[in-house]
Design a protein around this motif. Structure first.
Motif, PDB file in Angstrom:
ATOM      1  N   ILE A   1      36.213  61.286  37.387  1.00 27.30           N
ATOM      2  CA  ILE A   1      37.598  61.661  37.118  1.00 27.30           C
ATOM      3  C   ILE A   1      38.446  60.400  37.219  1.00 27.30           C
ATOM      4  O   ILE A   1      38.224  59.569  38.106  1.00 27.30           O
ATOM      5  N   LYS A   2      39.415  60.261  36.320  1.00 28.44           N
ATOM      6  CA  LYS A   2      40.303  59.099  36.373  1.00 28.44           C
ATOM      7  C   LYS A   2      41.658  59.511  36.932  1.00 28.44           C
ATOM      8  O   LYS A   2      42.322  60.392  36.393  1.00 28.44           O
ATOM      9  N   PRO A   3      42.086  58.901  38.023  1.00 32.26           N
ATOM     10  CA  PRO A   3      43.401  59.234  38.585  1.00 32.26           C
ATOM     11  C   PRO A   3      44.531  58.666  37.735  1.00 32.26           C
ATOM     12  O   PRO A   3      44.325  57.717  36.971  1.00 32.26           O
ATOM     13  N   GLU A   4      45.716  59.246  37.876  1.00 29.66           N
ATOM     14  CA  GLU A   4      46.879  58.725  37.134  1.00 29.66           C
ATOM     15  C   GLU A   4      47.336  57.380  37.685  1.00 29.66           C
ATOM     16  O   GLU A   4      47.838  56.534  36.947  1.00 29.66           O
ATOM     17  N   GLU A   5      47.177  57.212  39.000  1.00 27.13           N
ATOM     18  CA  GLU A   5      47.585  55.961  39.638  1.00 27.13           C
ATOM     19  C   GLU A   5      46.562  55.571  40.692  1.00 27.13           C
ATOM     20  O   GLU A   5      45.774  56.396  41.148  1.00 27.13           O
ATOM     21  N   GLY A   6      46.609  54.284  41.060  1.00 29.69           N
ATOM     22  CA  GLY A   6      45.790  53.818  42.164  1.00 29.69           C
ATOM     23  C   GLY A   6      44.670  52.884  41.743  1.00 29.69           C
ATOM     24  O   GLY A   6      44.433  52.654  40.552  1.00 29.69           O
ATOM     25  N   GLN A   7      43.994  52.351  42.741  1.00 31.87           N
ATOM     26  CA  GLN A   7      42.883  51.429  42.540  1.00 31.87           C
ATOM     27  C   GLN A   7      41.668  51.873  43.348  1.00 31.87           C
ATOM     28  O   GLN A   7      41.799  52.418  44.441  1.00 31.87           O
ATOM     29  N   VAL A   8      40.494  51.626  42.789  1.00 31.61           N
ATOM     30  CA  VAL A   8      39.232  51.801  43.506  1.00 31.61           C
ATOM     31  C   VAL A   8      38.511  50.469  43.408  1.00 31.61           C
ATOM     32  O   VAL A   8      38.048  50.072  42.338  1.00 31.61           O
ATOM     33  N   LEU A   9      38.410  49.773  44.532  1.00 34.44           N
ATOM     34  CA  LEU A   9      37.868  48.418  44.561  1.00 34.44           C
ATOM     35  C   LEU A   9      36.501  48.395  45.232  1.00 34.44           C
ATOM     36  O   LEU A   9      36.344  48.868  46.363  1.00 34.44           O
ATOM     37  N   TYR A  10      35.531  47.850  44.532  1.00 32.22           N
ATOM     38  CA  TYR A  10      34.186  47.658  45.069  1.00 32.22           C
ATOM     39  C   TYR A  10      33.991  46.166  45.319  1.00 32.22           C
ATOM     40  O   TYR A  10      33.851  45.389  44.380  1.00 32.22           O
ATOM     41  N   ASP A  11      34.044  45.793  46.594  1.00 33.88           N
ATOM     42  CA  ASP A  11      33.981  44.367  46.945  1.00 33.88           C
ATOM     43  C   ASP A  11      34.945  43.554  46.099  1.00 33.88           C
ATOM     44  O   ASP A  11      34.600  42.493  45.564  1.00 33.88           O
ATOM     45  N   GLY A  12      36.160  44.090  45.973  1.00 36.66           N
ATOM     46  CA  GLY A  12      37.228  43.393  45.262  1.00 36.66           C
ATOM     47  C   GLY A  12      37.285  43.638  43.767  1.00 36.66           C
ATOM     48  O   GLY A  12      38.250  43.235  43.116  1.00 36.66           O
ATOM     49  N   ARG A  13      36.278  44.294  43.204  1.00 39.52           N
ATOM     50  CA  ARG A  13      36.249  44.564  41.758  1.00 39.52           C
ATOM     51  C   ARG A  13      36.899  45.908  41.468  1.00 39.52           C
ATOM     52  O   ARG A  13      36.495  46.922  42.028  1.00 39.52           O
ATOM     53  N   ASP A  14      37.881  45.912  40.587  1.00 43.45           N
ATOM     54  CA  ASP A  14      38.605  47.143  40.270  1.00 43.45           C
ATOM     55  C   ASP A  14      37.778  47.983  39.303  1.00 43.45           C
ATOM     56  O   ASP A  14      37.607  47.615  38.138  1.00 43.45           O
ATOM     57  N   PHE A  15      37.282  49.113  39.791  1.00 44.43           N
ATOM     58  CA  PHE A  15      36.412  49.970  39.000  1.00 44.43           C
ATOM     59  C   PHE A  15      37.179  50.683  37.885  1.00 44.43           C
ATOM     60  O   PHE A  15      36.629  50.962  36.817  1.00 44.43           O
ATOM     61  N   LEU A  16      38.449  50.984  38.113  1.00 42.05           N
ATOM     62  CA  LEU A  16      39.212  51.771  37.159  1.00 42.05           C
ATOM     63  C   LEU A  16      39.713  50.941  35.978  1.00 42.05           C
ATOM     64  O   LEU A  16      39.775  51.442  34.852  1.00 42.05           O
ATOM     65  N   THR A  17      40.059  49.695  36.219  1.00 42.76           N
ATOM     66  CA  THR A  17      40.628  48.863  35.153  1.00 42.76           C
ATOM     67  C   THR A  17      39.701  47.734  34.725  1.00 42.76           C
ATOM     68  O   THR A  17      40.046  46.977  33.816  1.00 42.76           O
ATOM     69  N   GLY A  18      38.539  47.624  35.368  1.00 44.14           N
ATOM     70  CA  GLY A  18      37.607  46.562  34.995  1.00 44.14           C
ATOM     71  C   GLY A  18      37.044  46.755  33.603  1.00 44.14           C
ATOM     72  O   GLY A  18      37.061  47.872  33.059  1.00 44.14           O
ATOM     73  N   ASP A  19      36.537  45.680  33.014  1.00 47.19           N
ATOM     74  CA  ASP A  19      35.957  45.788  31.681  1.00 47.19           C
ATOM     75  C   ASP A  19      34.641  46.553  31.737  1.00 47.19           C
ATOM     76  O   ASP A  19      34.146  46.902  32.812  1.00 47.19           O
ATOM     77  N   GLU A  20      34.071  46.808  30.587  1.00 42.76           N
ATOM     78  CA  GLU A  20      32.861  47.635  30.506  1.00 42.76           C
ATOM     79  C   GLU A  20      31.710  47.049  31.307  1.00 42.76           C
ATOM     80  O   GLU A  20      30.976  47.787  31.980  1.00 42.76           O
ATOM     81  N   ASP A  21      31.551  45.726  31.255  1.00 42.54           N
ATOM     82  CA  ASP A  21      30.459  45.092  31.999  1.00 42.54           C
ATOM     83  C   ASP A  21      30.637  45.260  33.502  1.00 42.54           C
ATOM     84  O   ASP A  21      29.661  45.499  34.237  1.00 42.54           O
ATOM     85  N   THR A  22      31.871  45.134  33.971  1.00 44.74           N
ATOM     86  CA  THR A  22      32.153  45.298  35.397  1.00 44.74           C
ATOM     87  C   THR A  22      31.859  46.716  35.846  1.00 44.74           C
ATOM     88  O   THR A  22      31.227  46.949  36.885  1.00 44.74           O
ATOM     89  N   GLN A  23      32.300  47.697  35.047  1.00 44.91           N
ATOM     90  CA  GLN A  23      32.065  49.096  35.397  1.00 44.91           C
ATOM     91  C   GLN A  23      30.574  49.430  35.399  1.00 44.91           C
ATOM     92  O   GLN A  23      30.092  50.142  36.293  1.00 44.91           O
ATOM     93  N   LYS A  24      29.840  48.905  34.425  1.00 45.48           N
ATOM     94  CA  LYS A  24      28.396  49.151  34.387  1.00 45.48           C
ATOM     95  C   LYS A  24      27.706  48.540  35.604  1.00 45.48           C
ATOM     96  O   LYS A  24      26.808  49.148  36.196  1.00 45.48           O
ATOM     97  N   ALA A  25      28.132  47.334  35.977  1.00 44.03           N
ATOM     98  CA  ALA A  25      27.528  46.657  37.119  1.00 44.03           C
ATOM     99  C   ALA A  25      27.759  47.454  38.408  1.00 44.03           C
ATOM    100  O   ALA A  25      26.853  47.606  39.235  1.00 44.03           O
ATOM    101  N   ILE A  26      28.965  47.992  38.565  1.00 43.48           N
ATOM    102  CA  ILE A  26      29.279  48.776  39.758  1.00 43.48           C
ATOM    103  C   ILE A  26      28.482  50.071  39.768  1.00 43.48           C
ATOM    104  O   ILE A  26      27.940  50.481  40.799  1.00 43.48           O
ATOM    105  N   ARG A  27      28.373  50.732  38.611  1.00 41.97           N
ATOM    106  CA  ARG A  27      27.622  51.984  38.541  1.00 41.97           C
ATOM    107  C   ARG A  27      26.152  51.780  38.913  1.00 41.97           C
ATOM    108  O   ARG A  27      25.537  52.649  39.534  1.00 41.97           O
ATOM    109  N   ARG A  28      25.607  50.634  38.546  1.00 42.39           N
ATOM    110  CA  ARG A  28      24.212  50.345  38.891  1.00 42.39           C
ATOM    111  C   ARG A  28      24.031  50.161  40.396  1.00 42.39           C
ATOM    112  O   ARG A  28      22.911  50.255  40.908  1.00 42.39           O
ATOM    113  N   GLU A  29      25.115  49.895  41.085  1.00 41.05           N
ATOM    114  CA  GLU A  29      25.058  49.677  42.530  1.00 41.05           C
ATOM    115  C   GLU A  29      25.366  50.946  43.321  1.00 41.05           C
ATOM    116  O   GLU A  29      25.399  50.921  44.548  1.00 41.05           O
ATOM    117  N   MET A  30      25.582  52.064  42.616  1.00 38.60           N
ATOM    118  CA  MET A  30      25.892  53.342  43.260  1.00 38.60           C
ATOM    119  C   MET A  30      24.662  54.222  43.348  1.00 38.60           C
ATOM    120  O   MET A  30      23.823  54.245  42.454  1.00 38.60           O
TER     121      MET A  30
END
Length: 248
Positions: free
Chosen positions: A51-80
């Motif tokens: 789910i995408k919130p209207e506001e806010g940040q979700v940071l994984y070791d400083g990386r913004d999961f909500l606004t990061g580019d596709e590569d960043t989001q994929k990298a974080i998902r692989r770590e979940m």
């Protein structure tokens, strides 16, 4: 470390989450607690990208999961790693195939490596002898352990567990809690657990966040939760204790 900042989520005119912030540290078993409809499962879904919130940040070791580019989001998902409430096992796959599934989907590992890793994870949760059984042939507690094995098969940095003790008897619930805590400590995972189980709160709640009507009302640990002066939290604790005593 996972850090959430000012998470806001609405459905229609209803506010589900209102300015939720917090930090979840490596090696800690952090709990998000609250009654039904308080927003805890929605918060978890915001944190893992369902789910995408209207506001806010979700940071994984400083990386913004909500606004990061596709590569960043994929990298974080692989770590979940995620343990869903019902286990979410594939009925047509064996226990071993269920555990191996993320490796099949997300890696280029050789088959022998996948088998070795999946078997190791099954051994870690005490189910090495159930590898060839089907989900319909194992108990509810065993299904949860299979779910945990699958959640850690990618060697995640972040582990999310949605109501891991739902539908389980008290003794099995204690074993699942112990397993989650052991794995968190052993692999130094940042673990977030959604629960309303009183035993979990007292036994593995190194950090606890209490939500009420979409707001964070209290934050602390199992050693301080009974000293809370928040009326809504005290009522929640009392209701859960009463329910537990009734079942006992």
């Amino acid at each position: 470390m996972i850090e959430i900042k000012n998470i806001q989520k609405t459905f229609g005119e209803r506010t589900i989450l209102s300015g939720i912030s917090g930090k979840f540290l490596p090696g800690d078993t952090s709990l998000i607690i609250g009654g039904s409809g308080t927003g805890k499962s929605v918060l978890l879904k915001c944190m893992i990208g369902l789910i995408k919130p209207e506001e806010g940040q979700v940071l994984y070791d400083g990386r913004d999961f909500l606004t990061g580019d596709e590569d960043t989001q994929k990298a974080i998902r692989r770590e979940m790693g995620v343990l869903f409430q019902g286990g979410a096992l594939f009925d047509s796959k064996t226990v071993l195939e269920n555990v191996r599934f993320p490796l099949d989907m997300l890696t280029n590992m050789a088959t022998s490596e996948k088998m070795e890793r999946a078997q190791f994870c099954l051994q870690r949760v005490g189910l090495e002898n159930a590898a060839d059984r089907m989900p319909s042939e194992i108990s509810g507690g065993m299904k949860k352990r299979v779910g945990i094995a699958r959640a850690i098969v990618m060697n995640p940095k972040y582990l999310f567990c949605d109501e891991p003790n739902s539908g389980l008897d008290p003794l099995t619930s204690i074993k699942i809690d112990e397993l989650i805590r052991e794995i968190t400590d052993e692999f130094k995972i940042t673990t977030v657990v959604i629960t309303h189980d009183m035993n979990s709160m007292m036994e593995i709640g190194e950090k606890i966040m209490f939500l009420y009507q979409g707001k964070k009302m209290w934050e602390g640990s199992s050693s301080t939760i009974t000293q809370s002066k928040v009326a809504e939290l005290n009522e929640f604790i009392y209701a859960n204790k009463l329910l537990r005593d009734t079942k006992a």
